[in-house]
Design an enzyme around this catalytic site. Structure first.
Site, PDB file in Angstrom:
ATOM      1  N   GLU A  51       0.675  -1.115   0.618  1.00  0.00           N
ATOM      2  CA  GLU A  51       0.631  -0.245   0.190  1.00  0.00           C
ATOM      3  C   GLU A  51       1.183   1.306  -0.220  1.00  0.00           C
ATOM      4  OE1 GLU A  51      -2.279  -3.595   1.757  1.00  0.00           O
ATOM      5  OE2 GLU A  51      -0.824  -2.584   2.276  1.00  0.00           O
ATOM      6  N   PHE A 113     -12.068  -7.528  12.926  1.00  0.00           N
ATOM      7  CA  PHE A 113     -10.893  -7.721  12.265  1.00  0.00           C
ATOM      8  C   PHE A 113     -11.686  -6.544  11.008  1.00  0.00           C
ATOM      9  CE2 PHE A 113      -9.586  -9.731   8.259  1.00  0.00           C
ATOM     10  CZ  PHE A 113      -8.262 -10.631   8.982  1.00  0.00           C
ATOM     11  N   GLN A 114      -9.703  -6.295  11.232  1.00  0.00           N
ATOM     12  CA  GLN A 114      -8.907  -5.001  10.595  1.00  0.00           C
ATOM     13  C   GLN A 114      -9.676  -4.017  11.042  1.00  0.00           C
ATOM     14  OE1 GLN A 114      -8.721  -6.983   6.790  1.00  0.00           O
ATOM     15  NE2 GLN A 114      -6.738  -7.776   6.527  1.00  0.00           N
ATOM     16  N   LYS A 163     -18.113  -1.043   4.564  1.00  0.00           N
ATOM     17  CA  LYS A 163     -18.464  -1.722   3.433  1.00  0.00           C
ATOM     18  C   LYS A 163     -19.026  -1.825   3.810  1.00  0.00           C
ATOM     19  CE  LYS A 163     -16.897  -6.117   1.973  1.00  0.00           C
ATOM     20  NZ  LYS A 163     -16.385  -7.829   2.769  1.00  0.00           N
ATOM     21  N   MET A 481      24.185   9.146   2.994  1.00  0.00           N
ATOM     22  CA  MET A 481      24.115   9.804   4.092  1.00  0.00           C
ATOM     23  C   MET A 481      24.697   9.601   5.536  1.00  0.00           C
ATOM     24  SD  MET A 481      24.232  12.935   3.486  1.00  0.00           S
ATOM     25  CE  MET A 481      23.496  13.588   1.801  1.00  0.00           C
TER      26      MET A 481
END
Length: 583
Positions: A51, A113-114, A163, A481
């Site tokens: 993502e 969930f999630q 959803k 760096m």
């Protein structure tokens, strides 16, 4: 108003907003939207491998086109994985809209969930965000999101969609029916513009200091900037994000400003008597020590974001407005007042700047045995500079600064890099977004091996969609760096600044089904670069470079612009300990 499901509204709204590409990764909470995407052909979905990659790809698409980039991810970890990209876009003012799935409204707050508090998590790293609990409000919210992302100071916004809202039916609102209270001012106050023109007429040592706001304002702003520079004869410098707004080949160009900026740009900023900030935000990599920043100058600041004015540096002439509109009015007022400048003082100012230019602050010690990273980028520039369709992305680190120093940009929107957040792993997915926006263009991501490995999985995306992105890795087998700072500031104590388990990048490329090229000898570099450029698919170019090369010039943290470390220029004896030119 047409009736449709929330999922269908999302797709229809994207079409109505002119979206042609969405970068995403599916999951349970966004499956209704993915089902609608499957049933249409107007919008292309690009399956990324993470993502974070989706959001950076959307950033690259947005930065290279001036349009709003779009990403679609699921709830919970999908949303939290997007946070880095959102923060990156916020810092660099990149317009993107990120859609996240959410658990059904009746389950919010139950630790389902999630489930994650996406709106709460992303509030600090978005320009605005929404949790849509009613399907009837969804289309209006999406159109509002695009308006907010692209208006005023651009930035990322997020729309969180439960959803059940995606499944439910509601009334679709078209963009024409959408009314927004967010209407940022674009015209600058004429009083401030007149004050600035009066200061320009009297200035003896002026300098234009430009930033990403010029590019964000659109192509017309860059053209107006060029007209103003040529008409006045004033020198111009730029932040990392503003490269390309004024052509690098222009004779008024001083190069990049700031921590790894050019000697002449930093010295001009320190000694000027009129500093005109156009679309930059005075970030710490530019200002150095605040109380020593451009200490002798009257300061003007043009910015569309009122909160940026006097946030870091106190401004004598503040002008709030869109850069394009303000530049247009500055030119009108300046011409109406007789196109006046102090030509004699300006000639003396340029003579002083030309003296600083003689320092050749980018000089380095060449080698016939080892590829110096500066040489690698000089050759990449030489072999690609004639390509008008060349787009350069970078990761973050030494290679990023060397790319900014050694590669010239003639037009805006051809340079994609992570400025404010400094996100390692940005460049590869950004290059994917750029390539999708410009299918026939040459897209090169200048990378360090450590940064590139952070999102290496996106090689699968490049291969799947046959995107001929070129990954030009300056491989010093170090966190370059970090290692440089440890050498210069931490007594050469190299704490965790390299990996002893790097992959064979050629075999890695082949494992993904791409082409890999290894180059270790300076004599072979041109042929190897040409091989990369002529290959019609994605390439990983592993360029083994000097391991302990430092990036100069460098202003140490907390120092003023005239306290630069100059590397080879100092050892060549062209300046004294106080920075005075001896040649």
């Amino acid at each position: 108003m047409a009736q449709m499901t929330g999922a269908k509204m999302v797709v229809q709204a994207l079409k109505d907003q002119g979206v042609d590409v969405v970068f995403g990764y599916p999951g349970g909470a966004v499956l209704p939207i993915y089902d609608e995407i499957f049933q249409q052909n107007g919008i292309r979905h690009i399956l990324v491998r993470h993502e974070q990659g989706a959001v950076h790809a959307a950033e690259g698409y947005a930065r290279s086109t001036g349009k709003v980039g779009v990403a679609l991810v699921t709830s919970g970890p999908g949303a939290t994985n997007a946070v880095t990209g959102l923060t990156d876009a916020l810092m660099d003012s990149i317009p993107i809209v990120v859609f996240t799935g959410q658990v059904p409204t009746f389950m919010i707050g139950s630790d389902a969930f999630q489930e994650a508090d996406t709106v709460g998590i992303t509030r600090p790293c978005t320009k605005h965000n929404w949790l849509v609990k009613e399907t009837d409000a969804l289309a209006h919210t999406i159109h509002e999101a695009f308006h907010v992302a692209r208006s005023g100071r651009p930035g990322p916004v997020l729309v969180d969609i439960p959803k059940d809202v995606q499944f439910a039916t509601g009334a679709y609102t078209t963009p024409r029916q959408m009314k927004s209270h967010y209407q940022p001012a674009v015209k600058g106050a004429i009083e401030g513009i007149t004050d600035l023109v009066a200061a320009m007429e009297k200035a003896k040592k002026p300098v234009f200091y430009t930033g990403g706001g010029v590019i964000n304002s659109g192509p017309a702003a860059s053209q107006l900037l060029r007209e103003l520079v040529e008409a006045t004869g004033f020198p111009i410098t730029s932040t990392l994000m503003g490269l390309g707004a004024y052509p690098a080949s222009g004779d008024k160009w001083l190069g990049m400003l700031g921590m790894h900026g050019l000697y002449e740009a930093n010295m001009a900023m320190h000694d000027c008597d009129l500093m005109i900030n156009i679309g930059a935000r005075f970030d710490d990599r530019i200002t150095g020590r605040i109380d020593a920043f451009s200490p002798k100058s009257k300061k003007a600041h043009i910015d569309i974001d009122p909160s940026s004015i006097n946030k870091v540096i106190q401004t004598d002439i503040p002008i709030v407005g869109d850069v394009g509109h303000v530049l247009e009015d500055i030119l009108k007022v300046w011409k109406a007042r007789g196109r006046k400048t102090d030509k004699e003082a300006l000639a003396s100012w340029w003579a002083r700047i030309d003296g600083w230019r003689k320092v050749d602050c980018l000089s380095y010690t060449p080698s016939e045995k080892t590829i110096k990273p500066q040489y690698a980028l000089e050759r990449l520039e030489a072999l690609t500079r004639d390509r008008t369709d060349r787009f350069i992305c970078t990761e973050v680190g030494q290679h990023q600064m060397w790319a900014a120093q050694f590669m010239g940009f003639e037009e805006p929107n051809h340079w994609m890099t992570s400025g404010g957040l400094g996100t390692m792993g940005y460049g590869f997915p950004a290059s994917i977004g750029v390539q999708l926006a410009h299918p026939e263009a040459l897209v090169i991501n200048v990378a360090g091996e450590a940064s590139w490995l952070m999102n290496m999985q996106e090689m699968g995306t490049a291969v799947q969609y046959r995107l001929p992105v070129k990954q030009f890795i300056l491989n010093n087998e170090r966190l370059g760096m970090v290692r440089q700072w440890q050498e210069l500031l931490h007594g050469e104590r190299y704490s965790s600044s390299w990996s002893e388990a790097l992959p064979d990048f050629v075999k890695l490329a082949e494992a993904f089904g791409a082409k890999g090229i290894l180059c270790t000898d300076p004599a072979d570099l041109d042929d190897a670069i040409l091989e990369m450029l002529t290959h019609d698919g994605p390439v990983i170019f592993d360029c083994l470079v000097e391991k302990h090369e430092n990036c100069f010039p460098m202003i140490p943290s907390g120092k003023a612009h005239n306290e630069m470390l100059l590397g080879a220029a100092e050892t060549q004896g062209v300046i004294d300990a106080k920075g005075s030119v001896l040649v």
